[in-house]
Write an enzyme that holds these catalytic residues in place. Sequence first.
Site, short mmCIF file in Angstrom:
data_model
loop_
_atom_site.label_atom_id
_atom_site.label_comp_id
_atom_site.label_asym_id
_atom_site.label_seq_id
_atom_site.Cartn_x
_atom_site.Cartn_y
_atom_site.Cartn_z
CD GLU A 1 48.79 30.50 86.22
OE1 GLU A 1 49.56 29.25 85.24
OE2 GLU A 1 47.95 30.50 85.88
CD GLU B 1 49.84 26.31 77.21
OE1 GLU B 1 49.31 26.15 78.63
OE2 GLU B 1 50.71 25.13 77.12
#
Length: 893
Positions: free
Chosen positions: A239, A310
């Site tokens: 995501e 991330e």
Amino acid sequence: LATIAPPGKLPAALPGGSPATTPIAARCLSADSGGRSSAAAFGCRTRVWQRYTSGGGALPRTPRLVSSRRLAVAKPRGLPRLVAAQPAARDPGRHTRAQPSPPPVTARLMRQISYEEMVNHDFEACPALVKSQEDKKEYRHITLSNGLVAMLVYDPEITSNSAMDTHGGAQDENGEEHSDADDGVHDEDLEEEEEEEEEEEGTAKGKEATKEKASAALCVSFGSFSDPPKMEGLAHYLEHMLFMGSEKFPDENAYDDFLTKHGGGSNAFTDAEQTCFYFDVHFKQLYGALDRFSQFFIAPLLRPDALQREVEAVQSEFVQAKMSDRNRVQQLQCATAAENHPYSIFSWGNKASLCELPKSEGLDVRARLVEDYKKHYYGARMTLVVVGGNTLDELEGMVRELFAAVPDKGLPEPSFESCGPPFEGGKIYYIKGVKDMQVLFMTWQLPCLKKDYHKKADVYLQHLVGHEGRGSLLSALKARGWASELCAGVGDGGHERNTCCYIFQVEVVLTKAGYARVKDVCGLVFQYMKLLREAKPQRWVFDELKLMAEMEFRFQEEEEAEDLAVRLATSMPWFKAEHALVGEYLYTEWDESAIAALLALLTPSNARIDVQAKEDPPAETNPRTEKWFGIMYGVESVSDEQTRQWAQESPAADLGFPPHNDYIPSNFSLQEAPSIPANARRAQPSVVFEDSFIKLWHQGDATFRTPRAVMYIAFCAPKAFSSVHASILQEVFVGLVKDALNEEQYMASTAKLESFLSIANDRIEVKLSGFNQKMPLLLHRLLEGLLTLKVKEERFNDVRETALQKRKNALLKPTVHATHSRLRLLSEQSWDPDEKLASLECLQYPEVEDFAMDLFRDLRVEAFVHGNLSRQEALDVCNDIKSKFASASAEGV
């Protein structure tokens, strides 16, 4: 649906008697991007408390993994009317800027179906969308050739412009959209986070600004239950990575920068079986935002150079999540679930699970990200909702053009029905928490009820077990001095509501006495379950829930575009197409056997018990440490003798069904709208009564035209704020009043009539909002309770203990100290939180008794009545206040 009463004919009495929604990948704000998002991310996992439609004592929303700046919370929804579903048009091909908008097709327009037609409506022959009669929006349900299902929503309240281009403005050579209105959309008010206090000052300006927002949400039926064993948290990580640019828009900040430039923002969350992405933006820029958004699901780059950034973002969220007691309980439940069960997956993910462990095993994380994307991110597993000020034809053109390239093949959507229950009953887990409080969690596993949403068997149980009125489980616990709060039910997040099972949980905030006798508390809970089984399911309870749900849906209030988009996108896979809007409110089948079957599962032998406290687990429970969060916990097996004792105990005499609810309104007629002066934008409040004791303001409703009202009464008592000790006395007194009135307030709240008691310096404030018919009755009872409170020492001790715990826990937050430091600089009378804590610790019972006797001397009252209440009804309220408090103000209670 045939049993739903037509508008204006709701019966006065009932038949027979009366996301982790949790921030996960919050994109960090950076100065160089206008205070918006950069590639870095942070977040924290939280629970959002929500009362269910039934009004029963509610469970918090499930923690989902949620990214970015704010959390979308489902809002309340009333009597259905049917709207013919718009048949999907054949794919007209790419809807390019050179093409004009397709002409309106009469057959597509939603026609209203009358109540009489609704009774005999043939859903098989003509699917119809059920919506509230107050809902002015238009809807269209389409399916693209790649299997993607979309709901298009035209909202006439979103500011429109007849000269507006279908795509929201021209594009320059760099693909950036622009319009003559660009200079006007950078409104800081549009970027404020949603807070409960929004109901107070400034709401009008914020709401007017929000009407310029369009929104979209896309939900993929893929979540953390599908994480591979040696890469736990991968769905959450994927995501994050989808934000990092696409082939068409390779700059990893292109999406966020575009939204920021045009007054919008984005968010996403990962749940057990779903991942949802959403945004809002100025309505003229919807096409440009959708263009960038759609590329997440067509050709994302999953940039190798963004992997480490991330992972750090996921790690940052994980570190923050570890400090939440609620997250710790859920993580321990997952960690102690059955081996290899999807519930046992570490859904958060962190640097160890997503980087260090895979590296040690020689696994390529990016390759698995790409593999999961290709297998699971395709049209047939996606639901899209677009809400805008464009016509339905224009919205359909955008969606068909921009989402046609979404892949159409992949793995079938997984089902976890065969996995079995995740927990083993007969065990008590003692968990070391962070805050100074004691909480009991009792958990049962129910079968998946996805197909039975119209029966509401679980909501029936939630309503009764979580009730707070007379005869309730909470009232019995309070009477024994064992608990201060209780909630119950099936949460609405993925870990509580999935294809594997539904998780029914009772959560009790314990007093120290209750913690010392936690097994007796469990015994009382089991006694209430036994009472429900022996009494058998009661039809009148179901009918009462049904009536309140119909009433709420009929007079549905507006949602913001983003909230609506997220709610529909995530719920559409669970409801039939025609029930997308009303599914949460449908009570179309009374099934006594379904309720009895669930009750048969809520037994001592099936219960998992978790007890959380700040202290270490008892030594005899063999304390150990959970792998990911580092939670200290111990385990005790419940003896057969204890299980038999719980099962054989007869229900206590003070346990029972709640009384019939006399706060459910039956009159929804509207008062005459007040006239608006020619030189004014809206009706103005006016003083309708004033003397030396009270000043009353009144304003009728000329805008919303619904059977709702708001009352605000401020009791100004200068003595209550004359010193730090006086302010603490006032705080404890109000806490005692709320404790004494909780049963009454709760009954009203289940009928959508809310009331609040609070303190603002030298004022005790009473606020009421909701359906207006029974509002004067509730106010009368609240004022009686406020004036005639008899302070009991045992309740004083419990309320004081709760206040102490809350103050100590609040002092753990630096923001609390910062807020109080600011107040001390700005206010003439303000006290340090440590001073208040010290005063509370030494407070004695006789002091509160004396304070209560003297509080209402020299009282001054200000009141404001707004909404669907007449001037005379407002004066009646004024007279009620005067008759009770005027003499008390002069003489003392």
